[in-house]
Scaffold this motif. Structure first.
Motif, mmCIF file in Angstrom:
data_model
loop_
_atom_site.group_PDB
_atom_site.id
_atom_site.type_symbol
_atom_site.label_atom_id
_atom_site.label_comp_id
_atom_site.label_asym_id
_atom_site.label_seq_id
_atom_site.Cartn_x
_atom_site.Cartn_y
_atom_site.Cartn_z
ATOM 1 N N HIS A 1 38.317 35.195 44.154
ATOM 2 C CA HIS A 1 37.339 35.286 43.074
ATOM 3 C C HIS A 1 36.724 33.903 42.892
ATOM 4 O O HIS A 1 37.429 32.917 42.723
ATOM 5 N N LEU A 2 35.427 33.830 42.926
ATOM 6 C CA LEU A 2 34.739 32.543 42.996
ATOM 7 C C LEU A 2 34.563 31.841 41.651
ATOM 8 O O LEU A 2 33.915 30.791 41.594
ATOM 9 N N ALA A 3 35.158 32.353 40.595
ATOM 10 C CA ALA A 3 35.013 31.697 39.292
ATOM 11 C C ALA A 3 35.943 30.499 39.139
ATOM 12 O O ALA A 3 35.683 29.624 38.315
ATOM 13 N N TRP A 4 37.018 30.431 39.914
ATOM 14 C CA TRP A 4 38.006 29.363 39.694
ATOM 15 C C TRP A 4 37.424 27.956 39.830
ATOM 16 O O TRP A 4 37.715 27.103 38.986
ATOM 17 N N PRO A 5 36.581 27.662 40.845
ATOM 18 C CA PRO A 5 36.078 26.284 40.906
ATOM 19 C C PRO A 5 35.134 25.955 39.741
ATOM 20 O O PRO A 5 35.060 24.804 39.305
ATOM 21 N N VAL A 6 34.446 26.961 39.226
ATOM 22 C CA VAL A 6 33.541 26.732 38.099
ATOM 23 C C VAL A 6 34.351 26.375 36.852
ATOM 24 O O VAL A 6 34.018 25.433 36.122
ATOM 25 N N PHE A 7 35.440 27.113 36.599
ATOM 26 C CA PHE A 7 36.288 26.803 35.443
ATOM 27 C C PHE A 7 36.941 25.429 35.587
ATOM 28 O O PHE A 7 37.041 24.682 34.609
ATOM 29 N N LEU A 8 37.389 25.095 36.783
ATOM 30 C CA LEU A 8 38.010 23.782 36.982
ATOM 31 C C LEU A 8 36.977 22.660 36.820
ATOM 32 O O LEU A 8 37.281 21.612 36.241
ATOM 33 N N ALA A 9 35.760 22.885 37.286
ATOM 34 C CA ALA A 9 34.700 21.888 37.105
ATOM 35 C C ALA A 9 34.366 21.735 35.617
ATOM 36 O O ALA A 9 34.167 20.612 35.124
ATOM 37 N N ALA A 10 34.331 22.846 34.895
ATOM 38 C CA ALA A 10 34.061 22.776 33.451
ATOM 39 C C ALA A 10 35.173 22.018 32.735
ATOM 40 O O ALA A 10 34.905 21.221 31.826
ATOM 41 N N ALA A 11 36.424 22.257 33.138
ATOM 42 C CA ALA A 11 37.551 21.529 32.536
ATOM 43 C C ALA A 11 37.398 20.035 32.769
ATOM 44 O O ALA A 11 37.540 19.224 31.842
#
Length: 128
Positions: A110-120
């Motif tokens: 699922h490609l959302a994980w890098p977006v959440f980590l970048a937001a963090a």
């Protein structure tokens, strides 16, 4: 503790409690039955990945409420956290946990994980 501080603390407690009840009742009354072999239809029949995404998306709502609750409760803390820092720290932690869970549970599919980590990361840059 002042009245506004108590209100913020209670708001945090309510949001964390809401997240707990949401996950528990949702699993028992909605997600569990929907994902049971008898309740499956369409894509849910053949795709374990789709079932995992659906279950995780339900519980992600609870995780977001916990993050909001912790952020609001931090505003009532006796050490008087600056509102901007409470928001950034709570949001950053919520995004970090969400991104790591998506990465592990979805095994990177699922490609959302890098977006959440970048937001963090972006939330924590101003805290450094």
């Amino acid at each position: 503790m002042t009245g506004p501080d108590m209100a913020m603390l209670l708001a945090g407690v309510f949001l964390v409690g809401l997240g707990l009840v949401h996950s528990w009742l949702g699993e028992v009354k909605l997600i569990g039955p929907l994902l049971s072999p008898q309740g499956r239809s369409g894509m849910l029949v053949h795709s374990r990945f789709a079932r995992n995404v659906l279950r995780f998306a339900w519980h992600l709502t609870s995780l977001a409420w916990w993050g909001m609750g912790i952020s609001v409760a931090m505003l009532a803390a006796p050490f008087a956290v600056e509102p901007r820092l409470a928001l950034l720290a709570g949001t950053g932690l919520t995004c970090l946990i969400t991104g790591l869970l998506i990465l592990v549970i979805g095994r990177g599919r699922h490609l959302a994980w890098p977006v959440f980590l970048a937001a963090a990361f972006c939330c924590w840059v101003p805290l450094a």
